[in-house]
Design an enzyme around this catalytic site. Structure first.
Site, PDB file in Angstrom:
ATOM      1  CE  LYS A 115      -3.431   2.618   2.604  1.00 56.88           C
ATOM      2  NZ  LYS A 115      -4.433   2.625   3.691  1.00 56.88           N
ATOM      3  CG  HIS A 164      -8.613 -31.232 -34.711  1.00 58.60           C
ATOM      4  ND1 HIS A 164      -7.486 -30.458 -34.526  1.00 58.60           N
ATOM      5  CD2 HIS A 164      -8.576 -31.642 -35.997  1.00 58.60           C
ATOM      6  CE1 HIS A 164      -6.812 -30.394 -35.665  1.00 58.60           C
ATOM      7  NE2 HIS A 164      -7.439 -31.107 -36.569  1.00 58.60           N
TER       8      HIS A 164
END
Length: 516
Positions: A140, A279
């Site tokens: 912070k 696939h």
């Protein structure tokens, strides 16, 4: 926010992972940076002959409650959080000296719960409180303080401290972003652990926090112009990213997706089984008494589609299978183990990716995730198993025992074929697959074309109801004598009548198995 470079005069170190710490701390000391520490970290540094000031010496208060409370004190957090250009007089009046760098990593909660024998109490004791507070305080106050949560950053920060005589604003912001991500992931692991315990099990939660760790940057995505990376759920070794790669090029984006599909289908079977995927669709699946026979049946169920595909086995890959693989082109072979002779033969195809994967690894999360633009879809996995007691024969003709066995085999495979899905199968192998079609009759046509003369004597399985009788009429003269499907169409009676006209048995499962 302060954009200027910040000199580092004092650093607080409190880490569980001490990788590289001794060398880094020596470099800090060489730069005349005063080191503050506590507990095990302090002891570690002293054993390395590094000068340390104890947190207790600063706070004037000892560690209490078995170390649960040590850094939670104004003289520590005030020293980290204070704005140097606004709070200097206040800090001076309370005898607070600034802390410019915080080096913290957290109690190993994830590692603790990865041990199946770890107790709930042990897990809770490894929830860090002071560590996240220190990290967030420094992050912070990135205008005035730096924070390091990853030992991999030690070298980079050491170089900057030496060269710049401090930390630049850009570096402090980068470190802060990494720190907040670190604590967010940490909290997500704890939350998921608690939600996963039976006594606090809930339905889908109101908020989701996913904890994933980058596994690797990939060469590219589905296509070469797309960048891609692979991420793995923390503490989950049940997926393809946990496989041991013996040889071959790096797994591609498409390899990973196809391998994942193969493993999911393979888990449907307990007897020796082989799944061939192309696939993301199974194009050949078979079971047998021995894995070699399962491989032969699965691969040659549709050898044309298997070209360039993925072969997955649920039994060790032996010399005979390796010899057969040497005669064909596949991208990946997956098995729980490989004999030395098999590895030697496969090594003659250096581009072939050989993956050793533990199929017995239990998935940590039994949910399916699908990312969409701006959101996420979550559902239970389709683990629904059916038996003849679950279905209803709706035709005059009854399925034979062999047809019933073929239906059971087919349904386990059908769940893994993209919708609309039609599968022709025998009792132990797929014969024709029609996958991913926008109309069901098209899927039937493709499955029949794939099967050719082998369609005779098979059963047909459909992942959803037949909306019209046209699919039944199409198979009337193919030798297919039984059909399994969910039922539920407005025209079910027309479909049933078509089966009766053609002497075909049909059962309704009452359960759909779409896969999109």
């Amino acid at each position: 926010m302060n954009e200027a470079k910040v000199a580092v005069k004092r650093a607080l170190i409190s880490v569980s992972d001490k990788t590289g710490l001794a060398d880094f701390a020596r470099q800090l000391a060489a730069l005349n940076i005063k080191i503050i520490s506590s507990g095990g970290t302090s002891e570690f540094l002293r054993k390395e002959n590094i000068s340390v000031t104890d947190v207790a010496d600063i706070t004037g208060f000892p560690e209490i409650m078995d170390g649960r409370v040590k850094t939670l004190h104004p003289k520590i957090h005030g020293a980290i959080l204070g704005l140097r250009d606004q709070h200097a007089s206040e800090a001076q009046s309370h005898q607070i000296e600034w802390i410019d760098l915080v080096i913290v990593n957290l109690y190993p909660f994830a590692k603790t719960i990865s041990n199946p024998l770890a107790s709930f109490d042990a897990a809770i004791e490894n929830i860090d409180i002071g560590g996240p507070t220190l990290i967030r305080s420094a992050a912070k106050n990135m205008g005035w303080a730096g924070v390091i949560v990853d030992p991999a950053d030690y070298e980079k920060i050491s170089v900057e401290l030496t060269r710049e005589k401090g930390l630049t604003s850009a570096t402090r912001q980068q470190l802060a972003a990494k720190a907040f991500a670190h604590t967010a992931d940490y909290d997500a692991v704890i939350k998921n652990y608690l939600l996963g315990r039976a006594e606090v099990k809930t339905d889908f939660p109101a908020q989701i926090a996913l904890h994933l760790i980058k596994h690797a940057d990939l060469r590219y995505g589905e296509n070469p112009h797309q960048a891609a990376s692979a991420y793995q759920f923390a503490n989950d070794n049940s997926g393809v990213l946990s496989a041991r790669q013996h040889q071959g090029k790096q797994l591609s984006y498409n390899n990973i997706a196809d391998a994942d599909a193969a493993i999911a289908c393979l888990r449907e079977f307990t007897q020796p089984a082989c799944v061939v995927v192309k696939h993301a669709n199974p194009c050949g699946v078979a079971v047998a008494e021995k894995i070699g026979a399962a491989f032969q049946k699965a691969f040659y169920a549709d050898a044309k589609s298997a070209f360039g595909g993925i072969v997955a086995l649920n039994r060790p890959c032996d010399k005979q299978i390796a010899e057969a693989l040497g005669q064909v082109f596949v991208e990946v072979v997956i098995a729980p183990s490989f004999s030395p002779a098999a590895l030697s033969l496969l090594a003659t195809k250096p581009n072939l990716r050989v993956l050793e994967f533990n199929l017995d690894a239990v998935p940590v999360d039994i949910l399916d995730y699908k990312f969409i633009q701006g959101g996420l879809l979550i559902q239970d996995q389709d683990s629904k198993a059916i038996t003849p007691t679950d279905w209803k024969t709706v035709t005059t003709e009854q399925p034979t025992p062999a047809e019933t066995a073929a239906m059971l085999f087919a349904w386990g495979t059908l769940k893994h074929i993209k919708s609309n899905a039609i599968l022709l199968a025998t009792t132990d192998a797929t014969v024709g697959v029609g996958a991913g079609q926008v109309s069901r009759i098209d899927a039937v046509e493709i499955a029949l074309r794939k099967a050719g003369d082998k369609a005779r004597g098979t059963i047909m399985a459909s992942d959803a109801f037949f909306p019209f009788r046209d699919s039944i009429d199409r198979i009337a003269n193919t030798g297919i004598r039984a059909v399994i499907q969910p039922g539920g169409s407005l025209k079910d009676n027309e479909v049933i009548n078509a089966c009766n006209e053609h002497g075909i048995a049909m059962v309704f499962t009452g359960n759909r198995c779409f896969k999109h």
